[in-house]
Design a protein around this motif. Structure first.
Motif, PDB file in Angstrom:
ATOM      1  N   SER A  13       0.827  -1.201   0.000  1.00  0.00           N
ATOM      2  CA  SER A  13       0.000   0.000   0.000  1.00  0.00           C
ATOM      3  C   SER A  13       0.863   1.253   0.000  1.00  0.00           C
ATOM      4  CB  SER A  13      -0.872  -0.060   1.257  1.00  0.00           C
ATOM      5  OG  SER A  13      -1.575   1.123   1.467  1.00  0.00           O
ATOM      6  N   GLY A  14       0.349   2.326  -0.545  1.00  0.00           N
ATOM      7  CA  GLY A  14       1.080   3.594  -0.576  1.00  0.00           C
ATOM      8  C   GLY A  14       2.132   3.626  -1.671  1.00  0.00           C
ATOM      9  N   GLY A  15       2.954   4.657  -1.657  1.00  0.00           N
ATOM     10  CA  GLY A  15       3.979   4.822  -2.698  1.00  0.00           C
ATOM     11  C   GLY A  15       5.016   3.718  -2.643  1.00  0.00           C
ATOM     12  N   PRO A  16       5.447   3.239  -3.797  1.00  0.00           N
ATOM     13  CA  PRO A  16       6.454   2.170  -3.824  1.00  0.00           C
ATOM     14  C   PRO A  16       7.823   2.637  -3.312  1.00  0.00           C
ATOM     15  CG  PRO A  16       5.366   2.420  -5.972  1.00  0.00           C
ATOM     16  CD  PRO A  16       4.985   3.605  -5.139  1.00  0.00           C
ATOM     17  N   THR A  17       8.654   1.676  -2.982  1.00  0.00           N
ATOM     18  CA  THR A  17      10.072   1.950  -2.733  1.00  0.00           C
ATOM     19  C   THR A  17      10.818   0.933  -3.591  1.00  0.00           C
ATOM     20  OG1 THR A  17      10.681   0.340  -1.037  1.00  0.00           O
ATOM     21  CG2 THR A  17       9.451   2.272  -0.297  1.00  0.00           C
ATOM     22  N   SER A  18      12.127   1.075  -3.687  1.00  0.00           N
ATOM     23  CA  SER A  18      12.832   0.115  -4.536  1.00  0.00           C
ATOM     24  C   SER A  18      13.040  -1.213  -3.822  1.00  0.00           C
ATOM     25  CB  SER A  18      14.151   0.702  -5.045  1.00  0.00           C
ATOM     26  OG  SER A  18      15.133   0.639  -4.057  1.00  0.00           O
ATOM     27  N   VAL A  19      12.666  -1.301  -2.524  1.00  0.00           N
ATOM     28  CA  VAL A  19      12.839  -2.580  -1.818  1.00  0.00           C
ATOM     29  C   VAL A  19      11.562  -3.118  -1.166  1.00  0.00           C
ATOM     30  CG1 VAL A  19      15.308  -2.169  -1.383  1.00  0.00           C
ATOM     31  CG2 VAL A  19      13.625  -1.525   0.355  1.00  0.00           C
ATOM     32  N   ILE A  20      10.403  -2.528  -1.452  1.00  0.00           N
ATOM     33  CA  ILE A  20       9.181  -3.049  -0.824  1.00  0.00           C
ATOM     34  C   ILE A  20       8.967  -4.507  -1.238  1.00  0.00           C
ATOM     35  CG2 ILE A  20       7.642  -2.067  -2.599  1.00  0.00           C
ATOM     36  CD1 ILE A  20       5.472  -1.840  -0.425  1.00  0.00           C
ATOM     37  N   ASN A  21       9.363  -4.839  -2.467  1.00  0.00           N
ATOM     38  CA  ASN A  21       9.189  -6.220  -2.916  1.00  0.00           C
ATOM     39  C   ASN A  21      10.187  -7.174  -2.268  1.00  0.00           C
ATOM     40  OD1 ASN A  21       6.998  -5.602  -4.692  1.00  0.00           O
ATOM     41  ND2 ASN A  21       8.518  -4.633  -6.032  1.00  0.00           N
ATOM     42  N   ALA A  22      11.283  -6.615  -1.740  1.00  0.00           N
ATOM     43  CA  ALA A  22      12.218  -7.442  -0.971  1.00  0.00           C
ATOM     44  C   ALA A  22      11.541  -7.843   0.343  1.00  0.00           C
ATOM     45  CB  ALA A  22      13.521  -6.693  -0.712  1.00  0.00           C
ATOM     46  N   GLU A  68      12.250 -14.965  -6.535  1.00  0.00           N
ATOM     47  CA  GLU A  68      13.651 -14.537  -6.410  1.00  0.00           C
ATOM     48  C   GLU A  68      13.833 -13.125  -6.966  1.00  0.00           C
ATOM     49  OE1 GLU A  68      16.559 -15.563  -5.045  1.00  0.00           O
ATOM     50  OE2 GLU A  68      15.378 -17.120  -4.063  1.00  0.00           O
ATOM     51  N   LEU A  69      13.161 -12.846  -8.082  1.00  0.00           N
ATOM     52  CA  LEU A  69      13.284 -11.527  -8.713  1.00  0.00           C
ATOM     53  C   LEU A  69      12.673 -10.410  -7.877  1.00  0.00           C
ATOM     54  CD1 LEU A  69      12.672 -12.066 -12.556  1.00  0.00           C
ATOM     55  CD2 LEU A  69      14.764 -11.262 -11.455  1.00  0.00           C
ATOM     56  N   LEU A  70      11.786 -10.778  -6.928  1.00  0.00           N
ATOM     57  CA  LEU A  70      11.158  -9.739  -6.095  1.00  0.00           C
ATOM     58  C   LEU A  70      12.203  -8.854  -5.427  1.00  0.00           C
ATOM     59  CD1 LEU A  70       8.216 -11.623  -4.311  1.00  0.00           C
ATOM     60  CD2 LEU A  70       8.033  -9.754  -5.975  1.00  0.00           C
ATOM     61  N   LYS A  71      13.327  -9.482  -5.041  1.00  0.00           N
ATOM     62  CA  LYS A  71      14.380  -8.712  -4.356  1.00  0.00           C
ATOM     63  C   LYS A  71      14.975  -7.635  -5.265  1.00  0.00           C
ATOM     64  CE  LYS A  71      16.616 -12.403  -3.047  1.00  0.00           C
ATOM     65  NZ  LYS A  71      17.715 -13.272  -2.568  1.00  0.00           N
ATOM     66  N   HIS A  72      14.767  -7.754  -6.558  1.00  0.00           N
ATOM     67  CA  HIS A  72      15.371  -6.833  -7.527  1.00  0.00           C
ATOM     68  C   HIS A  72      14.340  -5.953  -8.220  1.00  0.00           C
ATOM     69  CE1 HIS A  72      19.210  -9.030  -7.318  1.00  0.00           C
ATOM     70  NE2 HIS A  72      18.452 -10.084  -7.154  1.00  0.00           N
ATOM     71  N   THR A  73      13.092  -6.066  -7.781  1.00  0.00           N
ATOM     72  CA  THR A  73      11.991  -5.433  -8.509  1.00  0.00           C
ATOM     73  C   THR A  73      11.514  -4.156  -7.825  1.00  0.00           C
ATOM     74  OG1 THR A  73      11.287  -7.605  -9.337  1.00  0.00           O
ATOM     75  CG2 THR A  73       9.633  -5.855  -9.345  1.00  0.00           C
ATOM     76  N   PRO A  74      11.466  -3.033  -8.558  1.00  0.00           N
ATOM     77  CA  PRO A  74      10.957  -1.787  -7.964  1.00  0.00           C
ATOM     78  C   PRO A  74       9.424  -1.784  -7.996  1.00  0.00           C
ATOM     79  CG  PRO A  74      11.481  -1.396 -10.248  1.00  0.00           C
ATOM     80  CD  PRO A  74      11.786  -2.858  -9.979  1.00  0.00           C
ATOM     81  N   GLY A  75       8.839  -0.641  -7.684  1.00  0.00           N
ATOM     82  CA  GLY A  75       7.380  -0.522  -7.753  1.00  0.00           C
ATOM     83  C   GLY A  75       6.718  -1.437  -6.751  1.00  0.00           C
ATOM     84  N   SER A  76       5.458  -1.741  -6.995  1.00  0.00           N
ATOM     85  CA  SER A  76       4.724  -2.666  -6.134  1.00  0.00           C
ATOM     86  C   SER A  76       4.352  -3.855  -6.985  1.00  0.00           C
ATOM     87  CB  SER A  76       3.465  -1.999  -5.568  1.00  0.00           C
ATOM     88  OG  SER A  76       3.820  -1.046  -4.605  1.00  0.00           O
ATOM     89  N   GLU A 312      17.656  -5.595   5.183  1.00  0.00           N
ATOM     90  CA  GLU A 312      16.716  -5.179   6.232  1.00  0.00           C
ATOM     91  C   GLU A 312      15.266  -5.295   5.768  1.00  0.00           C
ATOM     92  OE1 GLU A 312      19.725  -2.135   8.621  1.00  0.00           O
ATOM     93  OE2 GLU A 312      18.019  -1.308   7.529  1.00  0.00           O
ATOM     94  N   ALA A 313      15.022  -4.985   4.485  1.00  0.00           N
ATOM     95  CA  ALA A 313      13.662  -5.105   3.953  1.00  0.00           C
ATOM     96  C   ALA A 313      13.212  -6.570   4.011  1.00  0.00           C
ATOM     97  CB  ALA A 313      13.603  -4.577   2.523  1.00  0.00           C
ATOM     98  N   VAL A 314      14.117  -7.472   3.633  1.00  0.00           N
ATOM     99  CA  VAL A 314      13.808  -8.904   3.735  1.00  0.00           C
ATOM    100  C   VAL A 314      13.590  -9.252   5.217  1.00  0.00           C
ATOM    101  CG1 VAL A 314      14.711 -11.251   3.412  1.00  0.00           C
ATOM    102  CG2 VAL A 314      15.092  -9.508   1.635  1.00  0.00           C
ATOM    103  N   GLY A 315      14.475  -8.728   6.066  1.00  0.00           N
ATOM    104  CA  GLY A 315      14.429  -9.022   7.502  1.00  0.00           C
ATOM    105  C   GLY A 315      13.125  -8.622   8.177  1.00  0.00           C
ATOM    106  N   VAL A 316      12.625  -7.427   7.896  1.00  0.00           N
ATOM    107  CA  VAL A 316      11.367  -7.006   8.537  1.00  0.00           C
ATOM    108  C   VAL A 316      10.202  -7.855   8.041  1.00  0.00           C
ATOM    109  CG1 VAL A 316      12.105  -4.619   9.036  1.00  0.00           C
ATOM    110  CG2 VAL A 316      10.937  -5.101   6.875  1.00  0.00           C
TER     111      VAL A 316
END
Lengths: 405, 405
Positions: A13-22, A68-76, A312-316
């Motif tokens: 939800s909300g604006g994407p970040t380059s690691v939200i998919n991580a 696996e590609l989620l870690k490299h994918t921007p947007g949502s 950290e994105a993966v960690g949370v």
């Protein structure tokens, strides 16, 4: 503790970040590991809107390559949404729909990945489900490039955006040095109410090519002071690089350049803050100026992910699943800095309601006295967050992104 | 062939590219290897202006670390300039100054790195020195992100800019997909007279996330046609990504949006082409639009160097020294594509005068019939140029650049 077995529902939800998919990757991987407790992993199409419309995707091993590609994918990767739930005391229509959905799909773990507004959504759902005595763990997974969520040391997404900004500023600085008489270059940086991202431009100075002046929304912006600052730098160096927040405000707390209509200086507003400042400056100081808007790359530059941020994105994401499996609810995962040198962190959590709708600003001690730069305290805080490079997954010279929907 | 022993003078001119310093690296490394013929390597401070002011740097082994960093450094490490030499038949003042300098420093190899205008400078110097019977090899080293130099298959600098553009477009596309109802996003790309860079946005399609529409200056731009194109895409997909050249022209060959004053549509012009199109489109089609200007990152994104481009930039620099040592003069180095699959090239050279002041445009066969996209012929031409990644030299998460001056 009752060990409930059920299904997990995750959304963005909300604006994407380059690691939200991580973070999505972290949630999914941890959920797969916990298959004795989590039978199925569902993802909402466009966040809560997908839940309300019963648009869910079942995520399974068939998507292995894309996961696996989620870690490299921007947007949502699963779609985002800006939808504010009403208070259920006033109108519980949406909540009833959600409860029905949760029951139908046996959703016992509800993980929502977002910023301030999303934590509000999350908190409301947690309280409603509790009131209805439907057992579900509702956990908020933080993300925002703006770094303005409270309590957590910082937010996943900020480090990568800061890394992109610092490196791009260094490139722009070096580019500006090409000609004998340089331009005054004004770079507009995101962050409507907090200066974290704009301040991170200062990290470019680490190797000698950082901005000369930095203006954040935490300090009132005066055009007269700004002119004096620029003049002083330019007379000495014959060029000047400025980082300015899109959200700078005047003494009254109003945006210096409103999005539409007339601006603070009586001119109608078409371009952004940098374009406008650049125009005013060239008119009043008779200097050659140029404006740059870093724009959506700040949240989408997957090629500039900081390794620390990705981890950290993966960690949370993983930790959110752990909390959920312990039957906790109404919590937002947070990052706790346990040491700065060497930089180490631990996971923690906070009451969701406390985190919702509150914007964390830069403390005064991170901004210099003049209000046109940052202090060493900010550098010490931000520098660890941009460390390490996460190499994109190129195919034929172009990044590959997950295609799950 | 008389084997003249002397010194080499190298300079940079015109707009930077992210690999012009890789050519400097090639020149310097090759010159060091040929120390039996080349005693000293000098570099001009800000190109020809530095030569006229006798501002030369002596490059030697003490700069070893920085010479290595040249391959990773954007901008013009030795300073650039935009200075047009007069015709020596009309005014030979500058030429006399140069001849005096050449004699004083025993310059026998003069290598000038630039685009169309720089090749003009180079050609004039070559002819003048020949007329004065001063033996010096004058060789042009090509560079320009615009890819508009004639004869050479492509120019060093284009591949890296194209790689940055293709990847950034893919990121913007994916970012745009986040919301259920996307925006019309218009991205403005450099190239005043030729569409090569704008067209290279199409390379993002290789992995599925390329622009829906592309407009280059080679075809006249009609706003009515543009509206119809956008409407058609948007009705089908609910979002639309557009790449547009800063230099689009109308049927009469005039820029659609002049830099100042009134534009083609009678509105005064403040923002760039994308901002203006975005405003017009939102007004006339009542769609939510957004504009992005890729700006100076196109020529300065050292973090996005294509390996092919870096190697070729180094290669043309080395080959220029080889030509000079064979006493050739009045030539521009060129790249000849010897095979497309696998992609291989060889070095060649062209008469400088023929290369000066001529802009190579996209051939008609690389643009689609509708004038809103590219053909496979363009993809086949451009894709090999963006292959491979040249990892930046990070220190504490930020790129390091050469500091020689």
């Amino acid at each position: 503790m009752t060990k409930i077995k059920g299904n997990l529902l995750y959304g963005q939800s909300g604006g994407p970040t380059s690691v939200i998919n991580a973070s999505a990757y972290g949630v999914i991987q941890e959920a797969f590991l916990q298959s004795d407790r989590i039978e199925k992993v569902y993802v909402m199409n466009h966040g809560i809107q997908g839940a309300l419309n019963e648009e869910l995707f079942l995520i399974n091993e068939q998507y292995k390559k894309d996961i696996e590609l989620l870690k490299h994918t921007p947007g949502s990767a699963f779609g985002s949404v800006r939808y504010k739930l009403k208070d259920y005391e006033d109108d519980d229509t949406d909540y009833k729909t959600l409860l029905k959905l949760f029951k139908k799909y046996n959703i016992r773990y509800f993980l929502y990945n977002g910023g301030n507004d999303s934590m509000d959504t999350c908190a409301k759902i947690a309280r409603y489900m509790e009131r209805e005595q439907y057992q579900v763990s509702v956990i908020g997974v933080p993300k925002t490039i703006d770094n303005d969520l409270p309590y957590t040391d910082h937010t996943p997404g900020f480090g990568s955006a800061a890394k992109y900004i610092a490196n791009t500023m260094a490139e722009i600085y070096y580019d500006m040095l090409a000609y004998p008489i340089g331009k005054v270059t004004i770079v507009e940086i995101m962050g409507r109410h907090a200066g974290w991202l704009t301040a991170s431009s200062a990290l470019a100075s680490i190797n000698g090519f950082g901005p000369d002046l930095i203006y954040v929304p935490e300090r009132p912006f005066s055009f007269e002071k700004f002119k004096r600052d620029v003049k002083e730098v330019y007379e000495k160096k014959k060029h000047c690089l400025i980082a300015v927040s899109e959200g700078i405000v005047n003494e009254l707390g109003h945006f210096v350049f409103a999005k539409s209509g007339k601006d603070d200086f009586g001119h109608s507003q078409l371009g952004g803050v940098a374009a406008k400042l650049s125009e005013l400056l060239s008119r009043e100081l008779k200097l050659s100026t140029r404006s740059v808007e870093l724009s959506s790359s700040q949240r989408a530059a997957s090629h500039y992910q900081s390794m620390v941020d990705v981890n950290e994105a993966v960690g949370v994401g993983k930790y959110a699943v752990e909390l959920a499996l312990k039957n906790y609810s109404n919590l937002m995962v947070g990052i706790m800095r346990t040491s700065n040198d060497p930089y180490t962190v631990g996971w923690t959590s906070f009451d969701l309601s406390a985190c919702a709708n509150y914007e964390k600003k830069m403390p005064d001690t991170m901004i210099n006295m003049e209000g046109n730069g940052v202090t060493q305290e900010f550098i010490d805080y931000a520098l660890p967050l941009i460390q390490g490079e996460h190499k994109p997954k190129y195919r034929l010279g172009v990044q590959q992104f997950a295609k799950i929907k």
